[in-house]
Structure formats: C-alpha cells, structure tokens
Design an enzyme around this catalytic site. Structure first.
Site, PDB file in Angstrom:
ATOM      1  N   GLY A   9       0.810  -1.217   0.000  1.00  0.00           N
ATOM      2  CA  GLY A   9       0.000   0.000   0.000  1.00  0.00           C
ATOM      3  C   GLY A   9       0.835   1.255   0.000  1.00  0.00           C
ATOM      4  O   GLY A   9       0.493   2.254  -0.646  1.00  0.00           O
ATOM      5  N   ASN A  10       1.982   1.228   0.705  1.00  0.00           N
ATOM      6  CA  ASN A  10       2.860   2.400   0.730  1.00  0.00           C
ATOM      7  C   ASN A  10       3.449   2.693  -0.645  1.00  0.00           C
ATOM      8  O   ASN A  10       3.719   3.841  -0.984  1.00  0.00           O
ATOM      9  CB  ASN A  10       3.989   2.200   1.742  1.00  0.00           C
ATOM     10  CG  ASN A  10       3.517   2.341   3.177  1.00  0.00           C
ATOM     11  OD1 ASN A  10       2.977   3.362   3.557  1.00  0.00           O
ATOM     12  ND2 ASN A  10       3.701   1.302   3.964  1.00  0.00           N
ATOM     13  N   LYS A 111      -0.138  -1.850  13.970  1.00  0.00           N
ATOM     14  CA  LYS A 111       0.184  -1.606  12.561  1.00  0.00           C
ATOM     15  C   LYS A 111      -0.046  -0.135  12.239  1.00  0.00           C
ATOM     16  O   LYS A 111      -1.132   0.402  12.526  1.00  0.00           O
ATOM     17  CB  LYS A 111      -0.692  -2.476  11.664  1.00  0.00           C
ATOM     18  CG  LYS A 111      -0.439  -2.280  10.169  1.00  0.00           C
ATOM     19  CD  LYS A 111      -1.283  -3.241   9.355  1.00  0.00           C
ATOM     20  CE  LYS A 111      -1.102  -2.995   7.862  1.00  0.00           C
ATOM     21  NZ  LYS A 111       0.288  -3.226   7.438  1.00  0.00           N
ATOM     22  N   LYS A 252       7.150  -8.597   6.243  1.00  0.00           N
ATOM     23  CA  LYS A 252       7.475  -9.091   4.906  1.00  0.00           C
ATOM     24  C   LYS A 252       8.473 -10.254   5.000  1.00  0.00           C
ATOM     25  O   LYS A 252       8.314 -11.284   4.338  1.00  0.00           O
ATOM     26  CB  LYS A 252       8.034  -7.953   4.046  1.00  0.00           C
ATOM     27  CG  LYS A 252       7.011  -6.876   3.739  1.00  0.00           C
ATOM     28  CD  LYS A 252       7.633  -5.668   3.082  1.00  0.00           C
ATOM     29  CE  LYS A 252       6.564  -4.666   2.654  1.00  0.00           C
ATOM     30  NZ  LYS A 252       5.648  -4.264   3.736  1.00  0.00           N
TER      31      LYS A 252
END
Length: 289
Positions: A9-10, A111, A252
C-alpha cells in the site's frame, strides 16, 4: 506455476496521494510480466489508504473501511490491468474479490495506517488518546490492532477461479478481519495474509513488492547494507534481533519465512515496478531454504 504477488500500500502513495495512477500502472505491468511464469494471484496493502478513508468517513468502522479500500483499490488495479493486457494484446480475465480473513485476536501487534502526521496532528491525536507509532521510514503515524491471520474465508472460491484461468485480485488490505463472532475493528497485515493464502493455494512463489529495492540490515544508519539473498536461518536470526522495522519490513520477512516453511518454493521482496528483475535475481532480496 502459481505466483502470489503482494503489492504494498505504501508503494501506491509515494508522493503523498492515497493512490497514484502511475504506481497502479507500474503494478499492472509487474503483474503482466509475471504472468509469463504462469498463473498469478494478486493481493495488496492499504496502510495509507485505509487511514485516509477512516479519517474522512467518520461514520465508518475500521473493518468497514478495509472492505471499502478493497473495492476502491481493487477496481483501480482491475482497470489498470485491463489497459495493460490490451496494450500487450492479451485477454483480460481479472476478477476482484472482497475477501475476509479469519484472525486470532489474542495474538495482535500494532500496525501503522494513514499518512505521516504533522506536529500539530500528533498533538491533536495524543490529546484524544489515539495510539501513535514512529514509522521506520520516518515520521509518526496512527496505529491500530493487527491480529494474526489464520485462514482466508474465500480461499476455495479463489482456488476455483485460478483453476479456470482467472487473474484474481484479493486479500486487499489483508482482508476484512473476522472471527466466529463477526468482523473486528482491526487491519490484518497484508504480507502475512498473503502468505496464509499462498500456502493454502500451494503456490510456488511469493513475491512481495514494496517501496524499497532490498531488505536492509542496519536500515537508516551509516552502516546499512542490502541483502540480495538471505537464508531462512539468517532471516530468523535477524528477525529475533529486531533488525527489521515492525509494521514495515519485519512482516514481509516473516511472511517469506513462513511461506517457505509451509512448502513454498521461492520468496522475494523488492520494489514495485521491478517484478521481472526481482525474479531474475537482478534486483530485490530472495529468501532461500
């Protein structure tokens, strides 16, 4: 061969906008390139976008905002994929699924969501008792609960569509978090949800595309260095040492480790727009068994 591609998303908001068309087009190009490997399932994050939605639509709960961003970002990706497939003279068989993810609320961390906050916004949110965290990329952002994903509710439907040759976009923003009692106000980490889905589908590859070229050790210091290849054992040691930013690179790497431990063959982490180079070993980080 089946590849699950997790789009960050970033990476879709590099210039401050919640969703940039150039970044969406780059994602579509990556997906089309990777279709040369075989079947593809696409997932995506929504950290900056869900923060924008929840701030502007105050009547909406966080889980509803996750569903909203799935539709918004999924339709944008589908349209970009349609144009990319047309340009390449390939058939467009993209399907977007609003996805729910079963979660364990007893295992949760924080988050970051939304944009980086100004000094005035930090003071305002602090006064309201809103939880804030420092983003490893710099600045301060709002933080919300992120429970452990256990299973993708629509996994069987996704599996059936993939077998029929459809390009499925799903698990947007990690999927709407839900329990046996119903949905919960939280945001599931999309990388971990993508790993759960990839192992459920018995995918061969997991590719996580973000706004960084590599996984780095000592990130943000004069000694930072990129890791082009990282063994499972090395990844686990570095995770235990806190080398990777919580809420950014750590999930990740954790997702790559879990995917390979769960039977996956290859896991990669690299920059959106460089999918082809990453798979060829010319860019990005590969986590290996």
């Amino acid at each position: 061969m089946l590849t699950v591609i997790a789009l960050g998303g970033n990476a879709f908001s590099t210039g401050g906008l919640p969703l940039e068309q150039e970044a969406v087009a780059a994602a579509a190009s990556d997906v089309a390139d990777l279709l040369e490997l075989g079947r593809v399932v696409v997932t995506h994050g929504n950290g900056p976008q869900v923060g924008e939605v929840i701030s502007s639509a105050k009547f909406m709960t966080l889980d509803q905002a996750v569903g909203c961003t799935q539709g918004w970002m999924g339709s944008a990706l589908a349209e970009a994929l349609r144009l990319e497939m047309s340009r390449r003279k390939l058939p467009d068989r993209t399907v977007v699924i609003v996805t729910r993810v079963l979660v364990d609320t007893s295992k949760a961390w924080l988050k970051p969501i939304g944009p980086r906050l100004s000094k005035e916004e930090v003071e305002e949110f602090t006064a309201k008792g809103v939880t804030l965290v420092r983003d490893p990329r710099g600045g301060v952002r709002r933080a919300v609960p992120s429970p452990e994903p256990l299973a993708v509710v629509e996994a069987e439907a996704i599996r059936s569509l993939v077998k029929e040759g459809f390009l499925v976009v799903c698990c947007g923003g990690g999927g709407v978090p839900t329990t046996e009692e119903g949905s919960v106000e939280a945001v599931v980490d999309k990388d971990l949800a993508s790993q759960v889905l990839a192992n459920s589908l018995q995918a061969d590859n997991l590719i996580i595309l973000t706004d960084a070229d590599y996984v780095y050790v000592d990130f943000g210091t004069p000694n930072q260095r990129p890791l082009r290849r990282m063994s499972l054992q090395e990844a686990e040691v570095l995770l235990s040492q806190g080398q990777f930013g919580e809420g950014s690179m750590a999930p990740k790497v954790e997702a790559a480790v879990r995917f390979l431990r769960g039977g996956g063959k290859r896991a990669f982490i690299g920059r959106l727009g460089k999918g082809r180079e990453i798979v060829k070993g010319e860019s990005g980080t590969e986590v290996v068994k």
